[in-house]
Design an enzyme around this catalytic site. Structure first.
Site: not given
Ligand code: FCB
Length: 478
Positions: A88, A132, A177, A305, A307, A380
């Site tokens: 990606r 991005h 995002e 994504n 985290y 991600e």
């Protein structure tokens, strides 16, 4: 003979993932490419932002970054060595349209055509992210994301890239995002373009959603067989205590971070409670009739994504932000600036982000429960740690390997429970320019020596390659 076990995960059983599970890794254009003035690339908001003092730790920039623009063939070779099934990456808008609209720079398109061909020659599936965060500076000068026109320019740009590559790239996503692009860019100012205009940040968020929807429609009309998704960063959010104030804090942060974007793209509506939380800053007039239907254009997949988890407190004078910016900045939590981010007592990465695989499980099962069934991908997931290149020429990044293993185990558990999760992309393939943090935070599976531009596979990369080869996690060491 038994081998010494260093962590409990080594005791856990092996896990095989379904056939066809996508094993990937991810990067983004500005963080790796460099070559910011090469072959007709225009200027982006990040070029401007990094050139101004106080925005990036140590005044670092990405003019060279990890020189991927010149080294992409070697980098694709590394991906092949790892056995990745997919890669990606993002396309740099100012490489394609130096002024954000109008004239197309064919040399920019050629770079991505060559990259795609290189990937395909090794059997690696290219996954393109169209945006991005590197908005052409000319569009920022015309108002940036708070301006509705930027959404239309994005749809034109998407049409160009998809028109050039849609015949050989199947998997597409629009905006990476949108929360970060809107609120870090226009409210806290810790990301480009560094503005601190909370009301306009809300408009930016809507226009990023609109840009997504318009681009989905444009691409769909061009190649009906493309697989198209949106990409959101989601957090598990928990109240610090059961108090009413803390529960309200959790509702607010979940609303701003997760539901504002998910409800829009999946259900075609904004949550009433979030609009009410924001009503002292802006009325809803920036949302025009028909926008939400465009934003909810049907998708083939959702990219997530993930985290960490936020533990939040609504008590006056609550704790400090857990993910504080490296430089002086405002709050990205528009309308909820009073909320504190509390230490949840978990181990943290070098970003100070708490490691919490159970949060990923919550996010995945919530999606499967509250939103229409749609194939999911972790686009991600990863961690920065203070890596050390040892004398044996290796990087023994035990913590990163454990982080990824923990989250892959959660993915497997979710799949077993019926969540339609179909792939995982480790962030990041290589160490790179981590935005306002510069080069000090290393997320790569591959270590990069920034002065020599050499690449070294960290232990986590070797482990990930083995995991891919086995189609899953091996059991305890013999
Ligand atoms: C995500 C970004 C990515 C990288 C990681 C650590 O929010 O999409 O570019 O910065 O965080």
């Amino acid at each position: 003979m038994t081998t010494q076990k260093t962590d409990t995960q080594l005791e856990a059983p092996g896990l095989v993932f379904p056939t066809g599970f996508v094993w990937g890794s991810a990067t983004s254009a500005y963080q790796i490419e460099g070559a910011v003035s090469t072959d007709g690339r225009g200027r982006s908001i990040w070029d401007t932002f990094v050139s101004q003092p106080g925005h990036v730790v140590n005044g670092e920039h990405a003019d060279v970054a990890i020189d991927h623009y010149n080294r992409y063939r070697d980098d694709v070779r590394l991906m092949a060595d790892l056995g990745l099934s997919a890669y990606r990456f993002s396309v740099s808008w100012p490489r394609i349209q130096p002024l954000g609209s109008g004239a197309i720079n064919t040399k920019g398109l050629d770079f991505y055509k060559n990259l795609v061909d290189e990937l395909l020659s090794y059997g690696i599936d290219p996954w393109i992210t169209l945006y991005h965060w590197d908005l052409p500076q000319a569009l920022e000068d015309a108002g940036g994301w708070p301006s509705r026109d930027t959404s239309k320019r994005f749809a034109d740009y998407a049409t160009v890239v998809h028109g050039a590559l849609g015949d050989r790239v199947q998997n597409w996503s629009t905006v990476n995002e949108p929360w970060c692009a809107a609120y870090l860019g226009y409210a806290s100012g810790e990301h480009a373009p560094g503005r601190r205009e909370p009301a306009l940040a809300i408009h930016a968020a809507h226009h990023l959603n609109l840009a997504h929807g318009l681009a989905v429609q444009a691409m769909r009309a061009q190649h009906a067989d493309s697989r198209i998704g949106g990409c959101v960063n989601l957090y598990a959010v928990t109240p610090a205590t059961e108090s009413e104030a803390d529960q309200d804090a959790a509702r607010r942060i979940d609303g701003l971070q997760n539901r504002f974007f998910l409800d829009a793209i999946m259900h075609g509506r904004y949550p009433d409670d979030v609009l009410a939380d924001l009503s002292h800053l802006t009325g809803p007039e920036f949302i025009e009739d028909g926008d939400l239907a465009v934003i909810a254009a049907p998708l083939d997949m959702l990219l997530i994504n993930y985290y960490s988890r936020f533990t939040v407190s609504g008590a006056p004078g609550g704790a400090q932000s857990a993910a504080a910016a490296p430089t002086d900045s405002g709050s990205p939590w528009v309308g909820s600036e009073h909320i504190g981010f509390v230490n949840g007592g978990r181990p943290v990465t070098s970003m100070g982000w708490e490691v919490d695989g159970t949060g990923l499980y919550e996010v995945l099962t919530r999606l499967a429960r509250e939103y229409p069934a749609i194939p999911l991908y972790i686009s991600e997931n990863g961690a920065a740690y203070d890596d050390v290149l040892t004398e044996d020429g290796a990087v023994h990044d035990v913590e990163r390997r454990a982080f990824i293993e923990t989250h892959l185990r959660v993915c497997h558990q979710a799949i077993e429970g019926g969540v339609p999760l179909q792939g995982y992309f480790a962030w990041s393939l290589m160490d790179n320019f981590e935005w306002a943090w510069g080069y000090g935070k290393r997320f790569g599976l591959v270590y990069v020596d920034y002065s020599a531009q050499t690449r070294i596979l960290k232990d986590s990369a070797l482990w990930y390659a083995e995991t891919i080869r086995h189609g899953g996690l091996r059991g305890p060491a013999e």
